[in-house]
Design an enzyme around this catalytic site. Structure first.
Site: not given
Length: 313
Positions: A23, A43-44, A90, A118, A173, A236-238
């Site tokens: 993202w 962070r890396r 999110k 979005g 969502k 979508s990972r979810n």
């Protein structure tokens, strides 16, 4: 490739993107297409966070919800009050149930905070496919500045004055995406999925309105728009979490099969805790919660939803 060019450019300062995942990288691509100078930090990174944000009047946060407080605290005494904070994370903070924008505003109360959300599947954005998003803030000028920075012929950006609603639409969502993935994994059909998402949207609106958001916001890009995209795509990972669990995988096995973080898992747990405290009816989210907790199978969760007492819509 033709870029959107505002008649009166109002933003040409370097943009710092915090988070180098899919993202964050997609957001960097959008900014670079508009000829903005972009700095990326993760962070890396070898560079210090404080060094990366120097000279940037816009900070875009795409770090996971677990890292928002840490990053915001690091920048608390570094940024000028004029620096625009754009949050593209999110999720809900586990201990406080704060949204990312609320976390940023708590640490930097004098800075304008803009929510970006979005139907924005990162891989499609990277491919240059057309898309749209919404940027929301109580500070209209800041939202308009972000709109100008990211708008292009491939990416249409709308402004909105309900940042909480926009943020909750993009966050809640993800819970429904797990349910949608399970629905498809069980091959329950189009009718079942349409019913699930319709009732899921009603549930999101009920929660959002109870927490102070405007109900009409959830019919926009960050609510219905993101719901349609996330609940109908293997990108979508979810969605993948729910799909793999419907195929017989445990939560741990499902998470191991995807790239990146599925924020919907943590969001579900925080949502159920807060919904129970506030007596908000969330039947779909509750079954998702029981599924990820290992308390129910996808088939049993479906039976329980279908056997609920008859009621008016």
């Amino acid at each position: 490739m033709v870029n959107y060019q505002p008649q009166d450019p109002i933003f040409n300062s370097p943009i710092a993107i915090l988070g180098a995942g899919a993202w964050g990288s997609a957001l960097a691509t959008l900014a670079e297409r508009n000829d903005n100078q972009v700095k990326i930090w993760s962070r890396r990174s070898a560079s210090l966070l404080e060094e990366v944000v120097v000279g940037c009047d816009m900070i875009v946060s795409a770090v996971s919800i677990s890292g928002v407080s840490t990053v915001a605290k690091q920048l608390q005494t570094v940024l000028s009050p004029q620096t625009i904070i754009v949050t593209a994370t999110k999720g809900l903070e586990p201990l406080t149930a704060r949204t990312p924008a609320q976390i940023w505003q708590d640490f930097l109360p004098n800075n304008p905070v803009v929510v970006l959300s979005g139907p924005n599947l990162a891989k499609e954005i990277q491919q240059g496919l057309p898309g749209a998003t919404v940027v929301a803030s109580a500070n209209h000028k800041a939202a308009s500045t972000v709109q100008q920075a990211f708008s292009s012929a491939q990416f249409r950006v709308y402004t909105n004055e309900d940042p909480l609603g926009v943020e909750l639409g993009g966050t809640l969502k993800n819970v429904m995406a797990i349910a949608a993935g399970a629905c498809d994994g069980l091959q329950l059909g189009t009718n079942a999925k349409a019913g699930l998402l319709t009732r899921g949207l009603a549930e999101i609106i009920r929660v959002g309105q109870h927490w102070g958001a405007k109900p009409e916001t959830f019919y926009g890009l960050s609510g219905l728009g993101d719901l349609l995209a996330t609940c109908n795509s293997h990108l979508s990972r979810n969605y993948q979490v729910g799909y793999h669990m419907a195929q017989g995988k445990t939560l741990s096995e499902a998470l191991a099969m995807i790239e990146g973080t599925a924020e919907g898992v943590n969001t579900t747990r925080v949502l159920i805790q807060r919904a129970e405290q506030q007596n908000i009816s969330v039947p779909v989210s509750y079954q998702v919660y029981r599924l990820i907790q290992g308390e129910v199978t996808p088939e049993a969760a479906t039976r329980e939803l279908m056997s609920r007492d008859a009621k008016s819509e």
